[in-house]
Scaffold this active site. Structure first.
Site, short mmCIF file in Angstrom:
data_model
loop_
_atom_site.label_atom_id
_atom_site.label_comp_id
_atom_site.label_asym_id
_atom_site.label_seq_id
_atom_site.Cartn_x
_atom_site.Cartn_y
_atom_site.Cartn_z
N VAL A 269 0.85 -1.19 0.00
CA VAL A 269 0.00 0.00 0.00
C VAL A 269 0.88 1.23 0.00
O VAL A 269 1.93 1.23 0.59
CB VAL A 269 -0.89 0.05 1.26
N GLY A 270 0.44 2.31 -0.66
CA GLY A 270 1.17 3.57 -0.59
C GLY A 270 1.34 4.18 -1.97
O GLY A 270 0.82 3.71 -2.96
N ASN A 271 2.12 5.24 -1.94
CA ASN A 271 2.33 6.07 -3.11
C ASN A 271 2.95 5.33 -4.29
O ASN A 271 2.50 5.40 -5.42
CB ASN A 271 3.30 7.17 -2.68
N GLU A 293 -2.98 -8.69 -0.62
CA GLU A 293 -3.63 -8.56 0.69
C GLU A 293 -4.67 -7.46 0.68
O GLU A 293 -5.76 -7.59 1.18
CB GLU A 293 -2.59 -8.16 1.75
N ILE A 363 12.53 0.14 3.77
CA ILE A 363 13.24 1.24 4.42
C ILE A 363 14.62 1.36 3.78
O ILE A 363 15.02 2.43 3.33
CB ILE A 363 13.38 0.99 5.95
N ASN A 383 6.46 0.41 10.87
CA ASN A 383 5.15 -0.25 10.92
C ASN A 383 5.32 -1.71 11.35
O ASN A 383 5.07 -2.07 12.47
CB ASN A 383 4.45 -0.19 9.56
N GLY A 387 2.63 -8.38 5.36
CA GLY A 387 2.63 -9.56 4.52
C GLY A 387 3.83 -9.62 3.59
O GLY A 387 3.95 -10.55 2.78
N LYS A 407 14.43 11.35 4.38
CA LYS A 407 14.65 12.51 5.26
C LYS A 407 15.50 13.58 4.57
O LYS A 407 16.64 13.86 4.96
CB LYS A 407 15.29 12.08 6.59
O1 0RQ Z 1 8.70 8.59 7.72
O2 0RQ Z 1 6.56 9.76 7.69
O3 0RQ Z 1 8.24 10.18 9.50
O4 0RQ Z 1 8.68 10.98 7.16
O5 0RQ Z 1 9.52 5.86 6.68
O6 0RQ Z 1 8.20 6.17 4.23
O7 0RQ Z 1 8.70 7.08 2.00
O8 0RQ Z 1 6.44 7.55 3.08
O9 0RQ Z 1 7.10 5.27 2.17
O10 0RQ Z 1 4.77 4.88 3.10
O11 0RQ Z 1 5.79 3.50 1.23
O12 0RQ Z 1 6.57 3.28 3.60
C1 0RQ Z 1 8.81 0.41 4.18
C2 0RQ Z 1 7.61 1.85 5.81
C3 0RQ Z 1 7.66 2.46 3.38
C4 0RQ Z 1 6.31 0.51 4.09
C5 0RQ Z 1 7.62 1.28 4.39
C6 0RQ Z 1 10.61 6.76 6.64
C7 0RQ Z 1 10.08 7.96 5.86
C8 0RQ Z 1 8.68 8.05 6.41
C9 0RQ Z 1 7.47 6.05 5.40
P1 0RQ Z 1 7.99 10.00 8.04
P2 0RQ Z 1 7.57 6.62 2.84
P3 0RQ Z 1 5.93 4.23 2.49
C10 0RQ Z 1 1.50 -4.97 2.23
C11 0RQ Z 1 2.98 -5.14 2.43
C12 0RQ Z 1 6.42 -3.11 5.37
C13 0RQ Z 1 5.10 -3.81 5.27
C14 0RQ Z 1 4.76 -4.25 3.87
C15 0RQ Z 1 6.09 -0.67 5.04
C16 0RQ Z 1 8.29 6.59 6.58
O13 0RQ Z 1 6.33 0.05 2.78
O14 0RQ Z 1 5.61 -0.51 6.15
O15 0RQ Z 1 5.54 -4.22 2.95
N1 0RQ Z 1 6.49 -1.88 4.59
N2 0RQ Z 1 3.50 -4.68 3.71
O16 0RQ Z 1 10.86 9.10 6.13
C17 0RQ Z 1 14.83 6.29 7.82
C18 0RQ Z 1 15.15 5.18 5.79
C19 0RQ Z 1 13.76 5.40 5.49
C20 0RQ Z 1 12.99 6.07 6.45
C21 0RQ Z 1 11.73 5.54 4.75
N3 0RQ Z 1 15.95 4.54 4.93
N4 0RQ Z 1 15.61 5.63 6.96
N5 0RQ Z 1 13.52 6.51 7.61
N6 0RQ Z 1 11.74 6.13 5.95
N7 0RQ Z 1 12.96 5.09 4.45
C22 0RQ Z 1 0.64 -4.28 3.29
C23 0RQ Z 1 0.44 -5.10 4.53
O17 0RQ Z 1 1.23 -5.85 4.90
C24 0RQ Z 1 -0.77 -4.97 5.33
#
Ligand code: 0RQ
Length: 505
Positions: A269-271, A293, A363, A383, A387, A407
């Site tokens: 999910v997401g952008n 999912e 990440i 988070n 899945g 960041k």
């Molecule tokens: O933090 O909101 O405080 O700025 O992580 O990052 O870029 O908005 O990207 O929303 O796609 O999330 C991996 C978290 C990416 C997500 C992850 C910080 C960034 C921001 C969010 P702020 P973005 P996204 C199906 C599959 C695991 C679960 C999964 C996730 C925040 O994709 O939760 O895949 N994945 N499920 O600033 C420090 C880095 C960073 C970082 C991003 N390298 N270091 N902070 N961030 N990269 C769904 C289900 O399973 C239900």
């Protein structure tokens, strides 16, 4: 009639949310419905939080252990976290108040693969389930329960809980009935049989949940919307990532390695996933399928325009506009979407059989393709693994997508060594950033490292990473997966010390 509770026995058990919450006692393990902001109970958790708060005001302890399907919403995780009512939480969460308490060390969090939760509960790993609180769309005359906009772990919660509280939510479309497929053929080892699902749209179960009516201690009527967060339009980086990925998929088709309809898609999910879905529609793909999912806005668009033939999921994550459209055209979607329990939507056996193309966010990744999906600087949970592990390990292609920096550029998503590992190098085939795509299939660790530096790393960090790698090549203890152990996590430490991974930054 508009009556949603057709079983007269259960109509007699309708009470207020506060009366239902009074049936939950301190120390209980409570299993609730909900998956990525859909189908979670809307009122009993709030009433429970108020009850917990009254205890705490009076100096009495009151916490529960909370199990769900995946993330929920402020009305569930948020309110319970705010009153420090959760002792332990599993699995996936994305709530800011819960996250803060987890990272402050005040809330224990177990980050479990989503496909594991049901079976681990059956195995007894989490102890007994005292109460289940489940949102449904309606109750049939025979007492069976029509799920709402998510199925998640509800079957398991209803089977195993000692007592059950049902929320019947009139906001949920009643016509969602018929969209669900609840499989009752799971058993425990050594009695398991193959799961008879060979196409993403196969129906192998029942359209409603069974529940022993004697266990249902309360029914609460609600009328409240799912979380329904709005979507931002894709930014330039997301569109660039999507473009690289789609170009790659087209190349795989032209080389005869993937059929023209691809293989069933799983999408996080997401952008970025949303931009990928939009890109697929624009590139002329037709008759695709999804075994995933969560269905978000982008997938509804693809179903409408015929890019996607049908889709399987366990929950929705829709914007308010997409939700309205979904409700208006429910007949159309019911014939194209199957909603399953999460043990089936995320089942390794099925993901392997179907050969899913799995696309998830991350990440960070390291030189060798190990992926961290969950922890910032190795210790702060973002988070959870959700899945992503179910799909990455078992799919046909395991693809991870991320901007190359985070960041404001102070963090590189490509690092010498990941500060936490969720997906090992063995489970990762493709990494894509806005810089490019690295196809790691069939490559040794050193070959992977070169490609990830060249293709995926941001120019601001490319020389730095190449320098680390070159020195590691010469000074590493072993030359198979070269590392300088004293330096491997120094980028992370530098960020903690100075606010940037750049030396002198
Ligand atoms: O933090 O909101 O405080 O700025 O992580 O990052 O870029 O908005 O990207 O929303 O796609 O999330 C991996 C978290 C990416 C997500 C992850 C910080 C960034 C921001 C969010 P702020 P973005 P996204 C199906 C599959 C695991 C679960 C999964 C996730 C925040 O994709 O939760 O895949 N994945 N499920 O600033 C420090 C880095 C960073 C970082 C991003 N390298 N270091 N902070 N961030 N990269 C769904 C289900 O399973 C239900």
């Amino acid at each position: 009639s508009s009556e949603r509770i057709l079983d007269s026995r259960l109509r007699e058990r309708v009470v207020s949310a506060a009366e239902a919450a009074d049936l939950i006692q301190p120390g209980e393990t409570v299993a609730m419905s909900g998956f990525t902001g859909s189908g979670y109970p809307k009122q009993v958790p709030l009433a429970l939080a108020e009850r917990i708060d009254r205890y705490h005001q009076a100096g009495q302890p009151f916490q529960i252990r909370l199990l769900t399907g995946a993330s929920t919403a402020p009305e569930l995780d948020g309110v319970l976290a705010k009153v420090d009512g959760i002792a332990l939480r599993l699995p996936f969460q994305a709530d800011p108040d819960a996250r803060k308490r987890i990272n402050d060390g005040r809330l224990e969090y177990m980050d479990t693969h989503l496909s594991h939760v049901a079976q681990h509960t059956w195995f007894g790993f989490y102890g007994d389930i005292d109460t289940a609180v489940i949102e449904v769309s309606s109750i049939r005359a025979d007492g069976s329960l029509v799920p709402a906009t998510s199925v998640g772990n509800n079957k398991t919660w209803l089977d195993l809980a000692r007592k059950v509280i049902i929320e019947v939510n009139e906001w949920q479309p009643r016509d969602v009935e018929g969209m669900h497929d609840v499989y009752y053929g799971t058993a425990l080892p050594p009695h398991r049989k193959p799961i008879p699902l060979v196409n993403p749209n196969d129906r192998i179960g029942e359209t409603a949940l069974r529940c022993d009516p004697d266990k249902i201690v309360a029914v609460v009527r609600t009328d409240a919307a799912d979380r329904n967060s709005p979507f931002n339009p894709p930014d330039a980086a997301s569109e660039q990532i999507a473009a690289y990925l789609i170009e790659f998929l087209q190349r795989e088709v032209s080389r005869g390695r993937l059929p023209a309809q691809l293989l069933p898609l799983q999408s996080g999910v997401g952008n970025i996933p949303n931009a990928v879905l939009a890109g697929l529609a624009a590139s002329g793909f037709r008759d695709l399928t999804a075994y995933t999912e969560v269905i978000q806005d982008g997938m509804l668009d693809l179903l409408r325009d015929g890019t996607l033939k049908h889709a399987s999921c366990t929950g929705f994550a829709l914007s308010p506009e997409a939700n309205e459209e979904f409700k208006r055209n429910l007949d159309f979607y019911r014939s194209r979407i199957v909603m399953r329990t999460q043990e089936i939507s995320n089942h390794p056996e099925i993901i392997r059989r179907l050969g899913c193309i799995c696309m998830n966010g991350m990440i960070e990744a390291d030189l060798y393709g190990n992926v961290n999906s969950t922890h910032v600087m190795g210790s702060r949970i973002q988070n959870g693994i959700g899945g992503s592990g179910d799909f990455a390990r078992n799919g046909y292609l395991s693809i991870f997508l991320s901007p190359s920096t985070a960041k404001q550029g102070s963090i590189s998503a490509l690092v010498p060594m990941v500060s936490h590992v969720d997906h090992t190098e063995h489970d990762v085939s493709i990494i894509v950033t806005e810089q490019g795509l690295a196809d790691l299939r069939g490559l040794s660790p050193k070959q992977r490292a070169r490609l990830l530096i060249e293709r995926c790393t941001h120019p601001d960090y490319r020389d730095l990473l190449a320098d680390y790698y070159d020195r590691a090549l010469h000074h590493s203890y072993g030359r198979h997966t070269p590392h300088l152990l004293a330096e491997a996590l120094s980028w992370h430490q530098r960020w903690l010390d100075t606010g940037s991974m750049q030396p002198g930054g």
